[in-house]
Design an enzyme around this catalytic site. Structure first.
Site, PDB file in Angstrom:
ATOM      1  N   HIS A   1      -4.777 -16.626   5.477  1.00 26.85           N
ATOM      2  CA  HIS A   1      -4.036 -15.468   5.973  1.00 26.85           C
ATOM      3  C   HIS A   1      -4.938 -14.352   6.511  1.00 26.85           C
ATOM      4  O   HIS A   1      -4.485 -13.228   6.695  1.00 26.85           O
ATOM      5  CB  HIS A   1      -3.129 -14.920   4.883  1.00 26.85           C
ATOM      6  CG  HIS A   1      -2.081 -15.900   4.455  1.00 26.85           C
ATOM      7  ND1 HIS A   1      -1.080 -16.334   5.306  1.00 26.85           N
ATOM      8  CD2 HIS A   1      -1.889 -16.563   3.298  1.00 26.85           C
ATOM      9  CE1 HIS A   1      -0.311 -17.199   4.666  1.00 26.85           C
ATOM     10  NE2 HIS A   1      -0.768 -17.363   3.452  1.00 26.85           N
TER      11      HIS A   1
ATOM     12  N   ARG B   1       2.063 -11.313   5.377  1.00 26.81           N
ATOM     13  CA  ARG B   1       3.326 -11.134   6.103  1.00 26.81           C
ATOM     14  C   ARG B   1       3.133 -10.666   7.541  1.00 26.81           C
ATOM     15  O   ARG B   1       4.115 -10.519   8.271  1.00 26.81           O
ATOM     16  CB  ARG B   1       4.228 -10.166   5.319  1.00 26.81           C
ATOM     17  CG  ARG B   1       4.688 -10.781   4.004  1.00 26.81           C
ATOM     18  CD  ARG B   1       5.579  -9.843   3.230  1.00 26.81           C
ATOM     19  NE  ARG B   1       6.861  -9.649   3.883  1.00 26.81           N
ATOM     20  CZ  ARG B   1       7.804  -8.830   3.423  1.00 26.81           C
ATOM     21  NH1 ARG B   1       7.588  -8.147   2.305  1.00 26.81           N
ATOM     22  NH2 ARG B   1       8.929  -8.702   4.058  1.00 26.81           N
TER      23      ARG B   1
ATOM     24  N   PRO C   1       0.787  -1.216   0.000  1.00 30.60           N
ATOM     25  CA  PRO C   1       0.000   0.000   0.000  1.00 30.60           C
ATOM     26  C   PRO C   1       0.818   1.264   0.000  1.00 30.60           C
ATOM     27  O   PRO C   1       1.654   1.481   0.847  1.00 30.60           O
ATOM     28  CB  PRO C   1      -0.664  -0.076   1.358  1.00 30.60           C
ATOM     29  CG  PRO C   1       0.380  -0.711   2.217  1.00 30.60           C
ATOM     30  CD  PRO C   1       1.305  -1.455   1.319  1.00 30.60           C
ATOM     31  N   GLU C   2       0.531   2.108  -0.929  1.00 31.78           N
ATOM     32  CA  GLU C   2       0.956   3.495  -0.819  1.00 31.78           C
ATOM     33  C   GLU C   2      -0.317   4.315  -0.955  1.00 31.78           C
ATOM     34  O   GLU C   2      -1.404   3.748  -1.041  1.00 31.78           O
ATOM     35  CB  GLU C   2       1.990   3.834  -1.909  1.00 31.78           C
ATOM     36  CG  GLU C   2       3.254   2.981  -1.792  1.00 31.78           C
ATOM     37  CD  GLU C   2       4.296   3.300  -2.840  1.00 31.78           C
ATOM     38  OE1 GLU C   2       4.436   4.484  -3.179  1.00 31.78           O
ATOM     39  OE2 GLU C   2       4.955   2.375  -3.314  1.00 31.78           O
TER      40      GLU C   2
END
Length: 272
Positions: free
Chosen positions: A93, A112, A2-3
């Site tokens: 996840h 992650r 994400p940006e």
DNA sequence: ACCGGAGCCTGTTAGC
DNA sequence: TGCTAACAGGCTCCGG
């Protein structure tokens, strides 16, 4: 993932399904996902609260609640949010689930596990140190000039510093420097007014490109609906090492700056 | 004030 | 094919 453009895309997609919904339950399978308060306290304090807005600040998602608290989520590298029917099969996840009052759930998937959930009385506790929003009218050339005034750090590191400017990450920093014609290692205090003006325009240009294309699906990022964005097809330098610069044909180079992959055209972005 | 490196995690890809 | 190392869009902490 994400940006700023990717987070903005997520915010826009979540606004309709979440606005006005009440959170009925929080389930969690990775307690460290919750940064503050404790999982038990978050569950207790959020139960029965209604979501009154879905906003973005930098790369953070903000969900103000009807009692003045704010639920805040940061996706970090691999976070993904989606509102789905509670019948949707679980994913390996998905570590945090916010059940809603309409048989749907906001699911926070995060391969992650770097992502974070916060519940605070004052959003400024989390986002208060962020620099200006680069797409707001108040972000003028003068503001950018003041933010980088006298700083000797390389431009790339300046752009990644969220207290200088909120929302730019590795992709859009490289892209902005390309369009500004500036080398990533240029020291911020050596820029002329014309160069700061060019950098300001380039930052806004690449972020707007990213939003229009609903984000860059370069590695794992996908939109809440599971589809890819389109910005990956419009990047000029990011992860185009060895491929010709669209402007001059010179092979794009890769270097490491501040531990981050950095991509540039050595001709369009000269060192001095 | 600044910089580099480690750490947090898992998955994918490049190279032998 | 199989193993290993490097790498990944973020950010924080530590030491120098």
């Amino acid at each position: 993932m994400p940006e700023l453009p990717e987070v903005e895309t997520v915010v826009r997609a979540l606004r309709r399904p979440l606005l006005g919904r009440t959170i009925t339950e929080v389930r969690n399978y990775w307690p460290r996902h919750v940064a503050t308060p404790s999982l038990a306290e978050l569950q207790q304090r959020i139960h029965g609260r209604r979501i009154t807005a879905v906003n973005r600040r930098g790369k953070y998602l903000l969900f103000p609640l009807d009692d003045g608290q704010t639920l805040i989520i940061h996706l970090k590298m691999s976070g993904h949010l989606a509102v789905v029917s509670r019948e949707t099969p679980p994913d390996k996840h998905t570590h945090t689930i916010f059940a809603l009052d309409n048989d749907h759930e906001l699911r926070f998937r995060d391969t992650r596990k770097f992502g974070k959930v916060y519940l605070v009385e004052d959003a400024a506790d989390i986002v208060g140190k962020l620099g200006p929003e680069p797409l707001e009218d108040s972000f003028t050339v003068t503001v950018l000039q003041e933010r980088i005034n006298g700083r000797k750090r390389p431009l790339k590191l300046m752009l990644l510093d969220q207290t200088v400017l909120a929302g730019v990450g590795n992709i859009y920093a490289d892209e902005a420097l390309f369009y500004a014609g500036l080398h990533p290692e240029r020291r911020a205090n050596t820029l002329t007014t014309a160069e700061i003006t060019a950098l300001h325009a380039a930052i806004q240009k690449v972020l707007q490109m990213g939003i229009e294309r609903e984000g860059a699906s370069i590695s794992s990022y996908i939109k809440p609906d599971g589809e890819k964005g389109e910005m990956q097809d419009a990047v000029a330098v990011f992860r185009r090492t060895g491929q010709p610069c669209y402007r001059c044909g010179t092979p794009i180079e890769r270097m490491v700056l501040g531990g981050r992959s950095t991509h540039l055209c050595p001709v369009c972005q000269p060192e001095t």
